[in-house]
Motif scaffolding. Structure first.
Motif, PDB file in Angstrom:
ATOM      1  N   GLY A 110      40.723  42.024  36.347  1.00 14.79           N
ATOM      2  CA  GLY A 110      40.450  41.110  37.441  1.00 14.79           C
ATOM      3  C   GLY A 110      38.980  40.725  37.506  1.00 14.79           C
ATOM      4  N   GLY A 111      38.660  39.817  38.423  1.00 18.32           N
ATOM      5  CA  GLY A 111      37.294  39.353  38.576  1.00 18.32           C
ATOM      6  C   GLY A 111      36.372  40.420  39.136  1.00 18.32           C
ATOM      7  N   LYS A 112      35.080  40.248  38.891  1.00 17.14           N
ATOM      8  CA  LYS A 112      34.056  41.185  39.354  1.00 17.14           C
ATOM      9  C   LYS A 112      33.314  40.618  40.563  1.00 17.14           C
ATOM     10  N   GLN A 113      33.059  41.481  41.534  1.00 16.96           N
ATOM     11  CA  GLN A 113      32.237  41.079  42.668  1.00 16.96           C
ATOM     12  C   GLN A 113      30.784  41.052  42.239  1.00 16.96           C
ATOM     13  N   THR A 114      30.091  39.941  42.467  1.00 18.49           N
ATOM     14  CA  THR A 114      28.684  39.801  42.096  1.00 18.49           C
ATOM     15  C   THR A 114      27.811  39.768  43.352  1.00 18.49           C
ATOM     16  N   THR A 115      26.511  39.828  43.144  1.00 14.89           N
ATOM     17  CA  THR A 115      25.558  39.665  44.239  1.00 14.89           C
ATOM     18  C   THR A 115      24.624  38.502  43.917  1.00 14.89           C
ATOM     19  N   PHE A 125      34.260  35.981  47.095  1.00 14.04           N
ATOM     20  CA  PHE A 125      34.902  36.352  45.831  1.00 14.04           C
ATOM     21  C   PHE A 125      36.108  35.467  45.547  1.00 14.04           C
ATOM     22  N   ARG A 126      36.247  35.070  44.296  1.00 11.87           N
ATOM     23  CA  ARG A 126      37.424  34.334  43.832  1.00 11.87           C
ATOM     24  C   ARG A 126      38.017  35.086  42.651  1.00 11.87           C
ATOM     25  N   GLN A 127      39.293  35.378  42.735  1.00  9.41           N
ATOM     26  CA  GLN A 127      39.951  36.166  41.696  1.00  9.41           C
ATOM     27  C   GLN A 127      40.081  35.390  40.391  1.00  9.41           C
ATOM     28  N   GLU A 128      40.028  36.099  39.273  1.00  7.06           N
ATOM     29  CA  GLU A 128      40.270  35.502  37.959  1.00  7.06           C
ATOM     30  C   GLU A 128      41.688  34.932  37.936  1.00  7.06           C
ATOM     31  N   SER A 129      41.838  33.714  37.432  1.00  8.69           N
ATOM     32  CA  SER A 129      43.078  32.958  37.617  1.00  8.69           C
ATOM     33  C   SER A 129      44.301  33.627  37.000  1.00  8.69           C
ATOM     34  N   TYR A 130      44.173  34.121  35.770  1.00  6.93           N
ATOM     35  CA  TYR A 130      45.330  34.728  35.114  1.00  6.93           C
ATOM     36  C   TYR A 130      45.732  36.033  35.806  1.00  6.93           C
ATOM     37  N   PHE A 131      44.726  36.764  36.269  1.00  2.00           N
ATOM     38  CA  PHE A 131      45.018  38.007  36.984  1.00  2.00           C
ATOM     39  C   PHE A 131      45.728  37.700  38.304  1.00  2.00           C
ATOM     40  N   ALA A 132      45.267  36.663  39.006  1.00  3.87           N
ATOM     41  CA  ALA A 132      45.926  36.261  40.246  1.00  3.87           C
ATOM     42  C   ALA A 132      47.361  35.822  39.971  1.00  3.87           C
ATOM     43  N   TRP A 133      47.589  35.108  38.871  1.00  2.18           N
ATOM     44  CA  TRP A 133      48.935  34.658  38.503  1.00  2.18           C
ATOM     45  C   TRP A 133      49.870  35.840  38.274  1.00  2.18           C
ATOM     46  N   GLU A 139      41.584  41.475  45.783  1.00  2.00           N
ATOM     47  CA  GLU A 139      40.404  42.330  45.708  1.00  2.00           C
ATOM     48  C   GLU A 139      39.722  42.245  44.341  1.00  2.00           C
ATOM     49  N   ALA A 140      38.428  42.545  44.336  1.00  2.00           N
ATOM     50  CA  ALA A 140      37.644  42.511  43.104  1.00  2.00           C
ATOM     51  C   ALA A 140      37.678  43.856  42.388  1.00  2.00           C
ATOM     52  N   PHE A 156      44.930  49.379  38.858  1.00  2.00           N
ATOM     53  CA  PHE A 156      43.913  50.424  38.876  1.00  2.00           C
ATOM     54  C   PHE A 156      42.772  49.967  39.769  1.00  2.00           C
ATOM     55  N   VAL A 157      42.468  50.774  40.784  1.00  2.00           N
ATOM     56  CA  VAL A 157      41.498  50.382  41.812  1.00  2.00           C
ATOM     57  C   VAL A 157      40.277  51.285  41.751  1.00  2.00           C
ATOM     58  N   PRO A 158      39.117  50.777  42.202  1.00  2.00           N
ATOM     59  CA  PRO A 158      37.876  51.565  42.129  1.00  2.00           C
ATOM     60  C   PRO A 158      37.930  52.811  43.017  1.00  2.00           C
ATOM     61  N   ARG A 159      37.143  53.792  42.592  1.00  2.00           N
ATOM     62  CA  ARG A 159      36.950  55.007  43.386  1.00  2.00           C
ATOM     63  C   ARG A 159      35.496  54.976  43.891  1.00  2.00           C
TER      64      ARG A 159
END
Length: 237
Positions: A110-115, A125-133, A139-140, A156-159
């Motif tokens: 998926g897409g990465k949250q940037t600063t 945040f905008r999700q990566e298109s294929y991942f959203a599909w 979530e990022a 798989f989600v961040p810890r």
């Protein structure tokens, strides 16, 4: 082994059509060949189509009276992807469980949250298109896998650490049951378990493959960046 292809699918509105059925003569019915049992991939498509048409929970929406999108839509996308992948890999009917060439894992990042520059300001945040599909996750910093030939989906989600939880609430890895229900997937695991999960899915089978999204977007001319994580090179050809 790592394959370098996946397919691009159009997200089209699901249209339900009724077809007039005309009874066939009894002699024609008697001569008709017996129908084969639907494959697991076909059954997943059929079940997802029904759930999508009925707009069953869980659904994604932005509150109040905003449009509700059933997560079954993304389940249907995944089911169609699995069915097409199995056919491409040589399992025409989707029932050949002994066909090692169909075994593997589709991995999407998926897409990465940037600063903003050197600040801690986070742009919307905008999700990566294929991942959203494929997963419908907003979530990022999330990864997703689809196991072949079963079609089971795992995210798989961040810890995050205590500092994050003080300001932002519970770390996603503490909410696995809630997220599994929200997104309609089979499993939710902490991101640090991704390498071991991939290894366990591929096992010692040399024919099992790790399938990554790779290719050029014909609209923008930009290349899709394949998913990556520390240790993925052991599964690359």
């Amino acid at each position: 082994m790592q394959s370098a292809y996946m397919y691009r699918y159009s997200l089209l509105p699901y249209v339900c059509c009724s077809i007039l059925s005309i009874p066939a003569p009894a002699t024609a019915l008697a001569a008709a060949a017996p129908r084969r049992m639907p494959s697991l991939a076909d059954r997943r498509v059929q079940e997802a189509e029904l759930a999508c048409t009925a707009c069953q929970d869980p659904t994604y929406h932005l509150g109040l009276d905003t449009y509700r999108v059933p997560m079954a839509l993304h389940e249907l996308n995944r089911a169609r992807l699995v069915r097409s992948m199995l056919r491409e890999l040589g399992d025409d009917d989707g029932n050949d469980n002994d066909n090692d060439a169909t075994k593997g894992v589709i991995l999407l990042e998926g897409g990465k949250q940037t600063t903003r520059y050197d600040t801690d300001h986070e742009p919307v945040f905008r999700q990566e298109s294929y991942f959203a599909w494929a997963f419908g996750i907003s979530e990022a910093d999330v990864y997703g896998t689809i196991s072949l030939p079963s079609g089971d989906a795992t995210i798989f989600v961040p810890r995050f650490d205590l500092t994050y939880e003080i300001f932002c609430g519970a770390s996603p890895h503490r909410l696995t049951d809630e997220l599994r229900t929200r997104y309609g997937v089979e499993r939710v695991l902490p991101l640090d378990e991704l390498p071991d999960f991939i290894s366990s899915q591929l096992g010692e089978d040399d024919d099992a493959r790790l399938h990554l999204l790779r290719g050029r977007n014909t609209d923008s001319g930009n290349m899709a960046i394949p998913a990556s994580y520390e240790g993925i090179e052991q599964h690359a050809s």
